[in-house]
Design a protein around this motif. Structure first.
Motif, PDB file in Angstrom:
ATOM      1  N   VAL A 119      10.151  30.017  17.569  1.00  0.00           N
ATOM      2  CA  VAL A 119       8.889  29.974  18.318  1.00  0.00           C
ATOM      3  C   VAL A 119       7.788  30.558  17.439  1.00  0.00           C
ATOM      4  O   VAL A 119       7.934  31.659  16.907  1.00  0.00           O
ATOM      5  N   ALA A 163       4.795  32.215  17.820  1.00  0.00           N
ATOM      6  CA  ALA A 163       4.023  32.887  18.872  1.00  0.00           C
ATOM      7  C   ALA A 163       2.576  33.131  18.448  1.00  0.00           C
ATOM      8  O   ALA A 163       1.671  33.040  19.267  1.00  0.00           O
ATOM      9  N   SER A 208       0.664  39.261  24.513  1.00  0.00           N
ATOM     10  CA  SER A 208       1.480  40.478  24.371  1.00  0.00           C
ATOM     11  C   SER A 208       1.959  40.649  22.935  1.00  0.00           C
ATOM     12  O   SER A 208       1.953  41.767  22.395  1.00  0.00           O
TER      13      SER A 208
HETATM   14  N1  LIG Z   1      11.286  38.656  21.496  1.00  0.00           N
HETATM   15  C1  LIG Z   1      11.034  37.352  21.566  1.00  0.00           C
HETATM   16  N2  LIG Z   1      11.947  36.448  21.149  1.00  0.00           N
HETATM   17  C2  LIG Z   1      11.683  35.120  21.208  1.00  0.00           C
HETATM   18  N3  LIG Z   1      10.518  34.601  21.640  1.00  0.00           N
HETATM   19  C3  LIG Z   1       9.581  35.465  22.069  1.00  0.00           C
HETATM   20  C4  LIG Z   1       9.786  36.870  22.054  1.00  0.00           C
HETATM   21  N4  LIG Z   1       8.652  37.468  22.541  1.00  0.00           N
HETATM   22  C5  LIG Z   1       7.801  36.467  22.850  1.00  0.00           C
HETATM   23  N5  LIG Z   1       8.342  35.263  22.561  1.00  0.00           N
HETATM   24  C6  LIG Z   1       7.694  33.954  22.732  1.00  0.00           C
HETATM   25  O1  LIG Z   1       6.429  33.995  22.098  1.00  0.00           O
HETATM   26  C7  LIG Z   1       5.445  33.305  22.867  1.00  0.00           C
HETATM   27  C8  LIG Z   1       4.311  34.237  23.213  1.00  0.00           C
HETATM   28  O2  LIG Z   1       4.792  35.237  24.108  1.00  0.00           O
HETATM   29  P1  LIG Z   1       3.871  36.404  24.684  1.00  0.00           P
HETATM   30  O3  LIG Z   1       4.738  37.314  25.469  1.00  0.00           O
HETATM   31  O4  LIG Z   1       3.083  36.994  23.562  1.00  0.00           O
HETATM   32  O5  LIG Z   1       2.875  35.600  25.644  1.00  0.00           O
HETATM   33  P2  LIG Z   1       1.754  36.137  26.645  1.00  0.00           P
HETATM   34  O6  LIG Z   1       0.489  35.438  26.286  1.00  0.00           O
HETATM   35  O7  LIG Z   1       1.745  37.622  26.656  1.00  0.00           O
HETATM   36  O8  LIG Z   1       2.245  35.564  28.054  1.00  0.00           O
HETATM   37  P3  LIG Z   1       2.151  36.210  29.543  1.00  0.00           P
HETATM   38  O9  LIG Z   1       0.746  35.935  30.027  1.00  0.00           O
HETATM   39  O10 LIG Z   1       3.168  35.446  30.316  1.00  0.00           O
HETATM   40  O11 LIG Z   1       2.466  37.677  29.460  1.00  0.00           O
HETATM   41  C9  LIG Z   1       6.190  32.750  24.085  1.00  0.00           C
HETATM   42  O12 LIG Z   1       6.548  31.419  23.809  1.00  0.00           O
HETATM   43  C10 LIG Z   1       7.409  33.638  24.180  1.00  0.00           C
HETATM   44  O13 LIG Z   1       8.482  32.955  24.785  1.00  0.00           O
END
Ligand SMILES: Nc1ncnc2c1ncn2[C@@H]1O[C@H](COP(=O)(O)OP(=O)(O)OP(=O)(O)O)[C@@H](O)[C@H]1O
Ligand SMILES: [Mg+2]
Length: 246
Positions: A25, A27, A52
């Motif tokens: 992924v 991110a 996050s």
């Molecule tokens: N430890 C991890 N291992 C694998 N993939 C991850 C991990 N942490 C985050 N991801 C992936 O990275 C991407 C971004 O995740 P993130 O948690 O930063 O999103 P977010 O914008 O904070 O979302 P939300 O509003 O739901 O909190 C997503 O596709 C998530 O599934």
């Protein structure tokens, strides 16, 4: 982008890949961002856009796959654990959606924990001032289980502020609270910027919350796709609609 003293955080070319090969992924896909001193910066974007992940990397809780992060002039991505822990203690506060308080400690002990670990004490008057500001004066001997969600988040805010860090990161600090309590917590976040000049970066899904910020960054698919100066909730919602990132 330079590490000028007015920018507490300077990040360049941040990428973060989780896993390898077919199931990996991406991110974060190349983020450049500066966080100016004394301002409240809001970060918005759809679920999974990387908000996050970005907060964790800027706060030294996670390392980027590539790119650099300067906090108060120090490049943190290459620091060893001990150095990073020291830097985080001195420069960074973090507020989580689910509070992350230690259940066996009282509110007072939770707030003071970052200083206790560092073998330090708050300056004269500062602890009482801060506790008064967050409205916990008569709750200091309670443990987290004896506090409401809003009170627990107040403890977490005081814990993040007690060491007067260079920057506080808050990842959806009101995501687990009802709307009245959320309003109180947001007012508190804003007042720490006004009263203490506390540089703050806050993730939120709420346009009303983002409208309290001096600047709003929009993330989509691991990139910053737009930036607004202080804006009304209406203009923030319009930007989200235009970007098609709801
Ligand atoms: N430890 C991890 N291992 C694998 N993939 C991850 C991990 N942490 C985050 N991801 C992936 O990275 C991407 C971004 O995740 P993130 O948690 O930063 O999103 P977010 O914008 O904070 O979302 P939300 O509003 O739901 O909190 C997503 O596709 C998530 O599934
Ligand atoms: Mg998140």
């Amino acid at each position: 982008m330079s590490a000028s003293p007015s920018n507490v955080v300077v990040a360049n070319g941040i990428t973060r890949q989780f896993g390898e090969g077919d199931t990996s992924v991406h991110a974060l896909r190349g983020i450049d961002v500066c966080i100016p001193s004394g301002e409240l910066t809001a970060v918005m974007g759809p679920s999974g856009s990387g908000k996050s992940t970005l907060m964790h990397i800027l706060a030294g809780l996670d390392k980027p796959t590539a790119g650099s992060v300067h906090i108060a002039g120090t490049e943190i991505t290459a620091l060893g654990d001990t150095e990073l822990t020291k830097l985080r203690r001195r420069h960074i506060g973090f507020i989580f959606q689910f509070f992350n308080l230690l259940p066996m400690l009282t509110a007072r002990e939770n707030v003071l924990l970052p200083l206790t670990i560092a073998g330090a004490k708050p300056g004269p008057g500062w602890f009482d001032e801060l506790i008064g500001r967050v409205g916990l004066t008569d709750r200091l001997t309670h443990r987290p289980a004896e506090l409401s969600g809003g009170q627990q988040q107040r403890v977490a805010i005081a814990r993040a502020l007690v060491s007067r860090p260079s920057v506080v990161f808050a990842d959806e600090p009101t995501g687990n609270l009802d709307s009245t309590t959320s309003g109180e917590i947001l007012a508190l976040m804003r007042s720490s910027v006004e009263e203490y000049g506390q540089t703050t970066v806050m993730v939120t899904h709420d346009a009303n919350a983002a409208a309290m910020a001096d600047r709003v960054l929009f993330l989509a698919d691991g990139q910053i796709v737009q930036e607004l100066p202080r804006s009304s909730p209406r203009d923030i919602l319009l930007a989200i609609e235009k970007l098609g990132i709801r």
